[in-house]
Design a protein around this motif. Structure first.
Motif, PDB file in Angstrom:
ATOM      1  N   GLU A 299       7.487   6.364 -52.141  1.00  0.00           N
ATOM      2  CA  GLU A 299       6.927   6.199 -52.973  1.00  0.00           C
ATOM      3  C   GLU A 299       5.944   5.009 -53.721  1.00  0.00           C
ATOM      4  O   GLU A 299       4.635   5.866 -53.892  1.00  0.00           O
ATOM      5  N   ASN A 300       6.461   4.764 -54.254  1.00  0.00           N
ATOM      6  CA  ASN A 300       5.884   3.274 -55.264  1.00  0.00           C
ATOM      7  C   ASN A 300       5.751   2.033 -54.542  1.00  0.00           C
ATOM      8  O   ASN A 300       5.582   1.287 -54.906  1.00  0.00           O
ATOM      9  N   LEU A 301       6.338   1.602 -52.746  1.00  0.00           N
ATOM     10  CA  LEU A 301       5.865   0.844 -52.778  1.00  0.00           C
ATOM     11  C   LEU A 301       4.469   0.213 -52.268  1.00  0.00           C
ATOM     12  O   LEU A 301       4.639  -0.747 -52.580  1.00  0.00           O
ATOM     13  N   SER A 302       3.808   0.915 -52.306  1.00  0.00           N
ATOM     14  CA  SER A 302       2.235   0.134 -51.996  1.00  0.00           C
ATOM     15  C   SER A 302       1.717  -0.461 -53.010  1.00  0.00           C
ATOM     16  O   SER A 302       1.038  -1.026 -53.669  1.00  0.00           O
ATOM     17  N   LYS A 303       2.337  -0.038 -54.015  1.00  0.00           N
ATOM     18  CA  LYS A 303       2.484  -0.475 -55.711  1.00  0.00           C
ATOM     19  C   LYS A 303       2.474  -1.731 -55.704  1.00  0.00           C
ATOM     20  O   LYS A 303       2.348  -2.032 -56.787  1.00  0.00           O
ATOM     21  N   ILE A 304       3.590  -2.327 -55.487  1.00  0.00           N
ATOM     22  CA  ILE A 304       3.625  -3.478 -55.287  1.00  0.00           C
ATOM     23  C   ILE A 304       2.703  -4.702 -55.156  1.00  0.00           C
ATOM     24  O   ILE A 304       2.518  -5.718 -55.324  1.00  0.00           O
ATOM     25  N   GLU A 305       2.015  -4.227 -54.439  1.00  0.00           N
ATOM     26  CA  GLU A 305       0.637  -5.383 -53.841  1.00  0.00           C
ATOM     27  C   GLU A 305      -0.344  -5.610 -55.306  1.00  0.00           C
ATOM     28  O   GLU A 305      -0.721  -6.668 -55.095  1.00  0.00           O
ATOM     29  N   GLU A 306      -0.325  -4.843 -56.165  1.00  0.00           N
ATOM     30  CA  GLU A 306      -0.665  -5.279 -56.917  1.00  0.00           C
ATOM     31  C   GLU A 306      -0.297  -6.324 -57.836  1.00  0.00           C
ATOM     32  O   GLU A 306      -0.838  -7.361 -58.288  1.00  0.00           O
ATOM     33  N   VAL A 307       1.270  -6.435 -58.405  1.00  0.00           N
ATOM     34  CA  VAL A 307       1.642  -7.663 -58.352  1.00  0.00           C
ATOM     35  C   VAL A 307       1.735  -8.583 -57.726  1.00  0.00           C
ATOM     36  O   VAL A 307       0.710  -9.581 -58.479  1.00  0.00           O
ATOM     37  N   GLY A 308       1.683  -8.786 -56.162  1.00  0.00           N
ATOM     38  CA  GLY A 308       1.256 -10.147 -55.856  1.00  0.00           C
ATOM     39  C   GLY A 308      -0.116  -9.966 -55.817  1.00  0.00           C
ATOM     40  O   GLY A 308      -0.199 -12.071 -55.720  1.00  0.00           O
ATOM     41  N   LYS A 309      -0.995  -9.939 -55.699  1.00  0.00           N
ATOM     42  CA  LYS A 309      -2.637  -9.974 -55.726  1.00  0.00           C
ATOM     43  C   LYS A 309      -3.005 -10.674 -57.122  1.00  0.00           C
ATOM     44  O   LYS A 309      -3.567 -11.364 -57.181  1.00  0.00           O
ATOM     45  N   PHE A 310      -2.379  -9.755 -58.091  1.00  0.00           N
ATOM     46  CA  PHE A 310      -2.835 -10.835 -59.000  1.00  0.00           C
ATOM     47  C   PHE A 310      -1.940 -11.873 -59.151  1.00  0.00           C
ATOM     48  O   PHE A 310      -2.980 -12.489 -59.803  1.00  0.00           O
ATOM     49  N   ALA A 311      -0.212 -11.865 -58.994  1.00  0.00           N
ATOM     50  CA  ALA A 311      -0.357 -13.684 -59.142  1.00  0.00           C
ATOM     51  C   ALA A 311      -1.163 -14.221 -58.205  1.00  0.00           C
ATOM     52  O   ALA A 311      -1.149 -15.779 -58.323  1.00  0.00           O
ATOM     53  N   SER A 312      -1.219 -13.727 -56.966  1.00  0.00           N
ATOM     54  CA  SER A 312      -2.434 -14.577 -55.691  1.00  0.00           C
ATOM     55  C   SER A 312      -3.805 -15.299 -56.663  1.00  0.00           C
ATOM     56  O   SER A 312      -3.832 -16.450 -56.267  1.00  0.00           O
ATOM     57  N   GLU A 313      -4.250 -14.411 -57.146  1.00  0.00           N
ATOM     58  CA  GLU A 313      -6.144 -14.877 -58.092  1.00  0.00           C
ATOM     59  C   GLU A 313      -5.270 -16.490 -58.920  1.00  0.00           C
ATOM     60  O   GLU A 313      -6.165 -17.186 -58.769  1.00  0.00           O
ATOM     61  N   LYS A 314      -4.158 -15.138 -59.388  1.00  0.00           N
ATOM     62  CA  LYS A 314      -3.866 -16.429 -60.740  1.00  0.00           C
ATOM     63  C   LYS A 314      -3.200 -17.713 -59.546  1.00  0.00           C
ATOM     64  O   LYS A 314      -3.795 -18.884 -60.383  1.00  0.00           O
ATOM     65  N   ALA A 315      -2.962 -18.007 -58.854  1.00  0.00           N
ATOM     66  CA  ALA A 315      -2.209 -19.199 -58.312  1.00  0.00           C
ATOM     67  C   ALA A 315      -3.906 -20.125 -57.593  1.00  0.00           C
ATOM     68  O   ALA A 315      -3.837 -21.134 -58.093  1.00  0.00           O
ATOM     69  N   MET A 316      -4.825 -19.056 -57.060  1.00  0.00           N
ATOM     70  CA  MET A 316      -6.000 -19.540 -56.813  1.00  0.00           C
ATOM     71  C   MET A 316      -6.814 -20.505 -57.941  1.00  0.00           C
ATOM     72  O   MET A 316      -7.234 -21.607 -57.409  1.00  0.00           O
ATOM     73  N   LYS A 317      -6.844 -19.974 -59.249  1.00  0.00           N
ATOM     74  CA  LYS A 317      -7.151 -20.971 -60.273  1.00  0.00           C
ATOM     75  C   LYS A 317      -6.870 -21.762 -60.213  1.00  0.00           C
ATOM     76  O   LYS A 317      -7.640 -22.780 -60.650  1.00  0.00           O
ATOM     77  N   PHE A 318      -5.285 -22.433 -60.477  1.00  0.00           N
ATOM     78  CA  PHE A 318      -4.922 -23.151 -60.508  1.00  0.00           C
ATOM     79  C   PHE A 318      -4.835 -24.025 -59.756  1.00  0.00           C
ATOM     80  O   PHE A 318      -5.133 -25.181 -60.369  1.00  0.00           O
ATOM     81  N   ILE A 319      -4.716 -24.242 -58.338  1.00  0.00           N
ATOM     82  CA  ILE A 319      -5.488 -24.850 -57.237  1.00  0.00           C
ATOM     83  C   ILE A 319      -6.614 -25.435 -57.394  1.00  0.00           C
ATOM     84  O   ILE A 319      -6.546 -26.590 -57.187  1.00  0.00           O
TER      85      ILE A 319
END
Length: 244
Positions: free
Chosen positions: A38-58
């Motif tokens: 039921e909560n599986l898709s919500k995990i995407e928000e965590v990973g997407k947030f972190a990926s966008e943060k990583a892009m800014k760092f690079i």
């Protein structure tokens, strides 16, 4: 197949369905699978947030624009992910993290892409490298990229779960993708079970270099993340944008 926005590999889906059936019939569940569909898709928000943060760092590190070419979150077995990377020689740099959850953050390059990105980073620091060999300076640059990028993911997990996580120093490894991943899985005692894998492909446009960021979490950490989602911790934190 996909459940919401999270991809479930064929083998993982087979294990999940088997355990649902056994649980319904009162049997003994294999592999200690505790997947909250039921909560599986919500995990995407965590990973997407972190990926966008990583892009800014690079982008900040190299001065070049970074784009998120591929982003997915998957429930997958170790064997399936090892087969994806195969026996081809690759450059890995890895950080382990521990605390309320644990796992590994791994940057995976072809040798050519690792050299290109390391040279771009060194140039941004005023240090030119004329060779295409993976020398000590380039290894240090790649390790530093790993340290900063994986910290984006680890900090996001820690903040969302209101906890603290510790990170090991980066470890540079070169060799068969399958064998290196096998060693990582064995370290955590991960066998033929379901793991949670965040996979992003970052493309540094002007450099022409791209690489995978792979975050691997064992089952006990998956359970902890689902518990945090159910308690509303992650949802409350997502409104806070990264703007540093």
């Amino acid at each position: 197949m996909k459940y919401g926005k999270v991809e479930i590999s064929p083998k993982s889906w087979e294990i999940i369905v088997k355990n649902i059936i056994e649980d319904t019939l009162g049997g003994n569940m294999d592999n200690n699978v505790k997947i909250d569909l039921e909560n599986l898709s919500k995990i995407e928000e965590v990973g997407k947030f972190a990926s966008e943060k990583a892009m800014k760092f690079i982008s900040d590190m190299t001065g070049y624009k970074a784009s998120l070419k591929v982003f997915n979150i998957r429930l997958i077995t170790p064997q399936e992910i090892m087969e994806e990377y195969g026996d081809e020689k690759r450059i890995f740099t890895k950080i382990d993290f521990n605390g309320e959850i644990k796992g590994s953050g791994i940057l995976i390059f072809s040798e050519d892409n690792a050299v290109k990105l390391a040279k771009a980073m060194l140039l941004g620091m005023g240090m030119e490298s004329d060779t295409d060999d993976m020398d000590e300076m380039k290894i240090s640059a790649i390790n530093e990229i790993c340290n900063i990028l994986i910290s984006a993911y680890v900090d996001s997990f820690a903040n969302f779960m209101d906890t603290s996580l510790t990170m090991t120093p980066p470890e540079f490894i070169s060799g068969s993708g399958k064998e290196i991943l096998k060693n990582i899985f064995e370290k955590y005692g991960i066998g033929n079970e379901i793991i949670l894998a965040f996979r992003s492909t970052l493309h540094v446009e002007e450099v022409g270099s791209q690489f995978d960021v792979l975050i691997v979490l064992p089952q006990d950490s998956i359970t902890m993340i689902f518990e945090a989602i159910r308690k509303g911790k992650i949802k409350d934190k997502l409104s806070v944008k990264y703007d540093n």
